[in-house]
Design an enzyme around this catalytic site. Structure first.
Site, PDB file in Angstrom:
ATOM      1  N   TRP A 196       1.188  -1.375   0.189  1.00 39.44           N
ATOM      2  CA  TRP A 196      -0.333  -0.101   0.305  1.00 39.44           C
ATOM      3  C   TRP A 196       0.368   1.307   0.030  1.00 39.44           C
ATOM      4  O   TRP A 196       0.551   2.406   0.290  1.00 39.44           O
ATOM      5  CB  TRP A 196      -0.824   0.177   1.676  1.00 39.44           C
ATOM      6  N   ASP A 197       2.022   1.038   0.197  1.00 45.69           N
ATOM      7  CA  ASP A 197       2.935   1.960   0.410  1.00 45.69           C
ATOM      8  C   ASP A 197       3.051   2.955   1.611  1.00 45.69           C
ATOM      9  O   ASP A 197       3.072   3.935   1.767  1.00 45.69           O
ATOM     10  CB  ASP A 197       2.274   3.424  -0.486  1.00 45.69           C
ATOM     11  N   TYR A 198       2.899   2.236   2.916  1.00 44.01           N
ATOM     12  CA  TYR A 198       3.000   2.272   3.875  1.00 44.01           C
ATOM     13  C   TYR A 198       4.176   2.271   4.101  1.00 44.01           C
ATOM     14  O   TYR A 198       4.711   1.626   6.531  1.00 44.01           O
ATOM     15  CB  TYR A 198       1.779   1.320   4.788  1.00 44.01           C
TER      16      TYR A 198
END
Length: 799
Positions: A473-475
């Site tokens: 999630w591009d976290y």
């Protein structure tokens, strides 16, 4: 003629109602088929029925619309309670149309041709009264909602009760690192400005850098995000186009300026500089030879260099790097492509080390430069160690002829350091591409989206804590870890506070990474993409600003039509709460990769043992797009620019899928989820309890008409706190710097900025004995805030 126009009013209005009714009923059927709200189908039928009755010039049209208004109000209260903005979106169209139905042009035509005297004697028909009563009820409920804030948490932070020893070598009136010290607290012991006098702050001086985005090669994200340093009586800052400037801290007068001559034509995703590193002179050192530089400024550049400058005059420290005052960060890098690797954040600087990471493109391809972390000798620039998360056990300096692991997780944000413990704390990003992880390096995956403690002497991993497992999630960990000593169970514990994009604030023992506040693993949804796997559980902290999952009732828009469109859009996406994996259907990602917290991080008051935070809430979507080859642009289109922005961003060459990303917004470009979208908050670091939380900021600079509605907007750029009991923030998407009472969260003062203030402010003591608040207002390219080149100092009036 006038009578003829009046008689046509119900007919024209009827057509409008019929069209609205057909559209709403049709969309309502679609929404019902998707499992959404039942309201819109009967509402559409109601609109159509009003239209048909108007066409027949029947007074019953008013009765029908009164029923529609009353039913909509009841449904709105059931869904949203006394929350003004959701109520407004649901009721605005029925209310405005109801007002039109009560105008003389419509009512007289519906009542027929009677003489005026008879109309007066008869008084308003009961249908007219019923509709008026329904509209009055909407007004009454609206007025009640104006006096409430359903999203506000009231409380008080404790008074200061713990000692806050100052790190050695940082005088109270100075600011020597991005977070003031290597601990990254963004806390100043200055207390001259406090709650009793902050409202008297005024501009003391303004400096213009002359460096504004808009050059031919500039990427969209050309931004002025610097937090200046204050050493002695000088300020040191860098500009987006890589100039370094020294100013007199009391007057703002420029002392020197150096342009680092960055290579042109770089295909950059970001062009910014968040700050400089500083090493103080050693009082016991012998006299320095020319080029040795007793003190040093370190600047990482957009073309992949680390430059050492003399704070006195900006000249090169030629002893560093073997004669030219710089080291080449491309040395040992695989896949050399100028613009694909660079550092936007300041390095960590200790007495003997300069430690630097860098950003690697998220979603261009599966084969990118390495995310290696390197430590250089602060005197000579010799490589001391390198930690490559793709080859984590071998930290000896890379020998000639070898390269680091391609595409290993990188650290683009700001690291922290505890020299007493001999550890540097590195916030790690993700291995590219972000939304496809089936072929990631197992060694690198272990350290992806984690905070990693490295030994200062050797670079070896002492401990790590992963904030997201198998991040899709591009976290990535976006913010500097904050180091603070906490009183827990009657003893003082060295702690690390790590904010994350998904809203968790993990509080860990910085000696070994053990959680000091409870962390539990919660089940997470599985991936439906062949070959991909999603982690079965994800960590959640006891101190969390994670928002509740979105539901249809949380959708919002400027009108009921936009809200309806958002409800349909929500139902069409895959969404099973946070950590719903990317999909071909399209996935709702909430919180989105803008992050509840981003690089601005948080501020910690070590005396109160609290964190001051600025949580933001924006939903995004991601949709995987199957790739058939490694050359076609599947998401960028045929006219992708070749310079200034990356032509292959989100194409994921080498992966089976490109990815289409974007904010989850209505057809008007307004967030689909209801406000507030941004808050200020305080939480107790020893218990995890949120003490207070208030919506923050207006839409004055976001809306076509500058209306200062206090809806709560996101901020990008961090806060600071002071011993004066204040917090300061300039990063909100409206152009203000604000001061808050740290005890209650009440806004005490605000100053209007000439451009977006997407940077973290700082504070210091001038030569005149006054405490200054320094704000950088330069705007942010991808957020669309006003560009600028302003460095503004505020102070209390001179006595």
């Amino acid at each position: 003629m006038a009578e003829s126009r009046r008689s046509r009013a119900p007919l024209v209005t009827g057509v409008v109602f019929l069209l609205i009714g057909l559209a709403v009923a049709g969309a309502g059927v679609w929404l019902l088929a998707l499992g959404g709200s039942w309201y819109y189908l009967p509402a559409g039928i109601g609109f159509a029925a009003v239209g048909a009755l108007l066409w027949r010039r029947s007074i019953a049209a008013l009765w029908m619309h009164a029923l529609l208004v009353a039913g909509t109000l009841a449904w709105s209260l059931w869904e949203a309670g006394l929350d003004w903005w959701p109520l407004a979106a649901r009721n605005d169209v029925p209310f405005v149309l109801g007002l039109w139905l009560l105008t003389p042009w419509v009512v007289r035509a519906l009542r027929g041709r009677v003489d005026a005297a008879a109309a007066v004697r008869a008084g308003p028909p009961r249908a007219q009264l019923a509709l008026g009563a329904a509209l009055a009820a909407v007004l009454l409920v609206s007025a009640l909602s104006w006096s409430r804030d359903e999203h506000r948490i009231e409380g008080r932070a404790p008074a200061p009760y713990a000692a806050a020893p100052e790190p050695a070598g940082v005088p109270p009136g100075e600011w020597h690192a991005y977070g003031r010290t290597g601990h990254g607290q963004r806390y100043s012991p200055l207390d001259q400005i406090d709650a009793t006098n902050v409202a008297r702050l005024q501009v003391a001086w303004t400096y213009r850098t002359g460096d504004v985005r808009g050059r031919p090669d500039d990427p969209v994200e050309t931004t002025f995000e610097v937090t200046p340093l204050k050493v002695g009586q000088r300020l040191f800052l860098c500009t987006p186009h890589q100039s370094v400037v020294a100013l007199d801290a009391t007057t703002g007068r420029q002392i020197w300026r150096v342009d680092l001559q960055v290579r042109r034509g770089l295909a950059l995703q970001h062009l910014t500089c968040r700050g400089l590193g500083y090493r103080a002179p050693d009082p016991a050192a012998a006299a320095q030879a020319p080029g040795d530089c007793a003190a040093r400024l370190f600047m990482p550049t957009a073309d992949g260099r680390l430059v050492a400058l003399d704070p006195q005059d900006g000249s090169r420290c030629t002893r560093f790097g073997g004669g030219d005052g710089e080291v080449d960060l491309w040395a040992g890098m695989p896949k050399v492509r100028p613009g694909a690797y660079y550092s936007t954040s300041p390095p960590v600087v200790t007495r003997s080390r300069v430690i630097v990471g860098g950003t690697v493109l998220d979603n261009a391809s599966t084969v990118e430069p390495s995310g290696v972390i390197r430590a250089y000798d602060a005197d000579t620039g010799a490589l001391v160690w390198n930690w490559d998360s793709g080859n984590p056990d071998d930290t000896a300096p890379l020998p000639p002829g070898r390269t680091y692991t391609p595409s290993s997780p990188n650290s683009w944000s700001v690291s922290s350091v505890d020299e007493a413990l001999g550890l540097v704390y590195v916030p790690m990003g993700n291995q590219p591409p972000d939304q496809w992880g089936a072929e990631r390096n197992p060694a690198g995956a272990r350290y992806s989206s984690a905070v990693v403690a490295l030994d200062l002497a050797t670079g070896r991993v002492r401990w790590h804590f992963q904030t997201v497992h198998h991040d899709l999630w591009d976290y990535d960990v976006p913010a500097q870890p904050t180091l603070v000593d906490l009183r827990l169970g009657g003893r003082t514990v060295p702690a690390l506070v790590q904010p994350t994009k998904q809203g968790e604030i993990f509080v860990l023992d910085r000696r070994d990474g053990r959680p000091l506040l409870p962390v539990r693993e919660v089940p997470a949804p599985a991936s439906d993409i062949p070959g991909e796997r999603a982690a079965p559980t994800q960590p959640v902290s006891a101190l969390s600003f994670d928002p509740p999952p979105l539901q249809g009732r949380d959708m919002w828009g400027a009108t009921m039509f936009h809200e309806l469109a958002c409800r349909i859009a929500l139902r069409r996406l895959r969404y099973e709460g946070r950590f719903t994996p990317p999909s071909l259907r399209g996935t709702l990602v909430y919180p989105g990769n803008f992050g509840v917290f981003n690089w601005g991080g948080v501020a910690v008051d070590p005396r109160r043992q609290i964190v001051f935070a600025t949580p933001a809430y924006l939903a995004f979507f991601s949709r995987l797009v199957p790739r058939k080859d490694d050359t076609t642009l599947y998401v960028q289109g045929k006219h992708a620019p070749q310079h200034g922005t990356l032509p292959a961003l989100n194409e994921n060459f080498g992966a089976p899928y490109a990815v289409r990303l974007g904010p989850f917004v209505s057809p008007l470009g307004i967030p689909c989820q209801e406000p507030p979208w941004g808050y200020v908050a305080a939480a107790d670091l020893t218990t995890g309890k949120i003490l207070w939380m208030h919506r923050n900021g207006t839409v004055r600079d976001l809306a076509p008409i500058p209306l200062p509605f206090r809806m709560g907007v996101p901020s990008l750029g961090g806060p600071i706190v002071t011993a004066g009991g204040l917090a300061f923030l300039s990063g909100t998407l409206d152009y203000y710097v604000r001061a808050y009472d740290l005890t209650t969260g009440r806004e005490l003062w605000r100053g209007r900025l000439p451009a977006g203030g997407q940077a973290t402010p700082m504070t210091y003591l001038g030569a005149d004995g006054r405490q200054y608040l320094l704000v950088v207002a330069g705007g942010h390219g991808s957020l669309g805030t006003q560009a600028g080149d302003y460095v503004i100092a505020y102070a209390l009036p001179e006595r």
